[in-house]
Design an enzyme around this catalytic site. Structure first.
Site, PDB file in Angstrom:
ATOM      1  N   GLY A 170     -14.426 -10.841   0.322  1.00 52.58           N
ATOM      2  CA  GLY A 170     -15.663 -11.310   0.923  1.00 52.58           C
ATOM      3  C   GLY A 170     -16.602 -12.072   0.016  1.00 52.58           C
ATOM      4  O   GLY A 170     -17.750 -12.302   0.378  1.00 52.58           O
ATOM      5  N   TYR A 219       0.808  -1.213   0.000  1.00 54.12           N
ATOM      6  CA  TYR A 219       0.000   0.000   0.000  1.00 54.12           C
ATOM      7  C   TYR A 219       0.850   1.275   0.000  1.00 54.12           C
ATOM      8  O   TYR A 219       0.357   2.347   0.301  1.00 54.12           O
ATOM      9  CB  TYR A 219      -0.988  -0.037   1.160  1.00 54.12           C
ATOM     10  CG  TYR A 219      -2.080  -1.054   0.871  1.00 54.12           C
ATOM     11  CD1 TYR A 219      -3.183  -0.696   0.114  1.00 54.12           C
ATOM     12  CD2 TYR A 219      -1.981  -2.369   1.301  1.00 54.12           C
ATOM     13  CE1 TYR A 219      -4.170  -1.610  -0.187  1.00 54.12           C
ATOM     14  CE2 TYR A 219      -2.965  -3.298   1.002  1.00 54.12           C
ATOM     15  CZ  TYR A 219      -4.054  -2.916   0.257  1.00 54.12           C
ATOM     16  OH  TYR A 219      -5.025  -3.818  -0.060  1.00 54.12           O
ATOM     17  N   GLY A 270      -9.236 -15.014  -1.735  1.00 59.02           N
ATOM     18  CA  GLY A 270      -8.041 -15.126  -0.911  1.00 59.02           C
ATOM     19  C   GLY A 270      -8.220 -15.991   0.314  1.00 59.02           C
ATOM     20  O   GLY A 270      -7.674 -17.101   0.411  1.00 59.02           O
ATOM     21  N   ARG A 277      -2.998  -3.815  -8.648  1.00 52.66           N
ATOM     22  CA  ARG A 277      -4.011  -4.055  -7.624  1.00 52.66           C
ATOM     23  C   ARG A 277      -4.266  -2.750  -6.861  1.00 52.66           C
ATOM     24  O   ARG A 277      -3.335  -2.111  -6.385  1.00 52.66           O
ATOM     25  CB  ARG A 277      -3.550  -5.128  -6.651  1.00 52.66           C
ATOM     26  CG  ARG A 277      -4.636  -5.434  -5.631  1.00 52.66           C
ATOM     27  CD  ARG A 277      -4.338  -6.663  -4.832  1.00 52.66           C
ATOM     28  NE  ARG A 277      -5.500  -7.005  -4.034  1.00 52.66           N
ATOM     29  CZ  ARG A 277      -5.460  -7.345  -2.769  1.00 52.66           C
ATOM     30  NH1 ARG A 277      -4.306  -7.410  -2.144  1.00 52.66           N
ATOM     31  NH2 ARG A 277      -6.552  -7.638  -2.125  1.00 52.66           N
TER      32      ARG A 277
END
Length: 188
Positions: free
Chosen positions: A120, A1, A141, A48
């Protein structure tokens, strides 16, 4: 990040050519991509991003967050990337008037290449996103960590094993190599 810290107006307090305006805050992404494509074909590069990242890694959203990602993702169309991997929000952002709660839905009309979405999803919700045309692929994941036979479980409608988040990013076999395979795998 690290790159997100540049994109994010609450973490990027720079006053040089990498701070301030949306163009400046996103500049690093395109400089990194241009450097990588000098040694790797563009169609082998994936990006990503998590546009509605909020309250994680010291970053919070503000009014410019989504416009920043709109700009960034629009410009990514100039590259022939292998894919753009987007994440739905990690935390509840429904209370933020400037947050986007449906990342795949927002960015499918903007990005013309392959979109992978994650965070999710289960078999049913992943299939719905693909059926609606909001993503090309779903990344699983956490379910994949705890279900090394995830594809077969989906195919055979076998219940998923629960993951143990306490074992994520820890050394050793626990949580990575000790989940049970409960399906019969097709021979290749």
């Amino acid at each position: 990040y690290l790159l997100h810290q540049f994109f994010n107006g609450t973490s990027n307090k720079r006053s040089d050519e990498y701070g301030g305006s949306i163009d400046n805050r996103t500049r690093i992404m395109f400089e990194v991509l241009d450097a990588i494509k000098e040694v790797v074909p563009e169609n082998k590069i994936g990006v990503r991003l998590n546009p509605s990242l909020h309250g994680v890694f010291g970053m919070t959203m503000d009014e410019e967050t989504i416009p920043t990602f709109d700009h960034l993702i629009t410009r990514l169309n100039e590259y022939n990337l292998a894919y753009l991997h987007l994440s739905e929000p990690f935390t509840d952002v429904s209370h933020l008037p400037y947050a986007e709660t449906e990342i795949a839905k927002r960015y499918r009309p903007i990005y013309k290449g392959t979109i992978i979405i994650n965070n999710g999803f289960d078999r049913e919700s992943g299939n719905k996103i693909i059926e609606k045309g909001n993503a090309d692929l779903i990344a699983f994941g956490k379910p994949y960590i705890s279900n090394p036979d995830l594809v077969e479980r989906f195919e055979q409608d076998v219940p998923l094993s629960k993951f143990d988040q306490e074992t994520f990013y820890t050394p050793g076999e626990k949580g990575y190599l000790d989940y049970e395979i409960k399906t019969e795998r097709a021979e290749v």
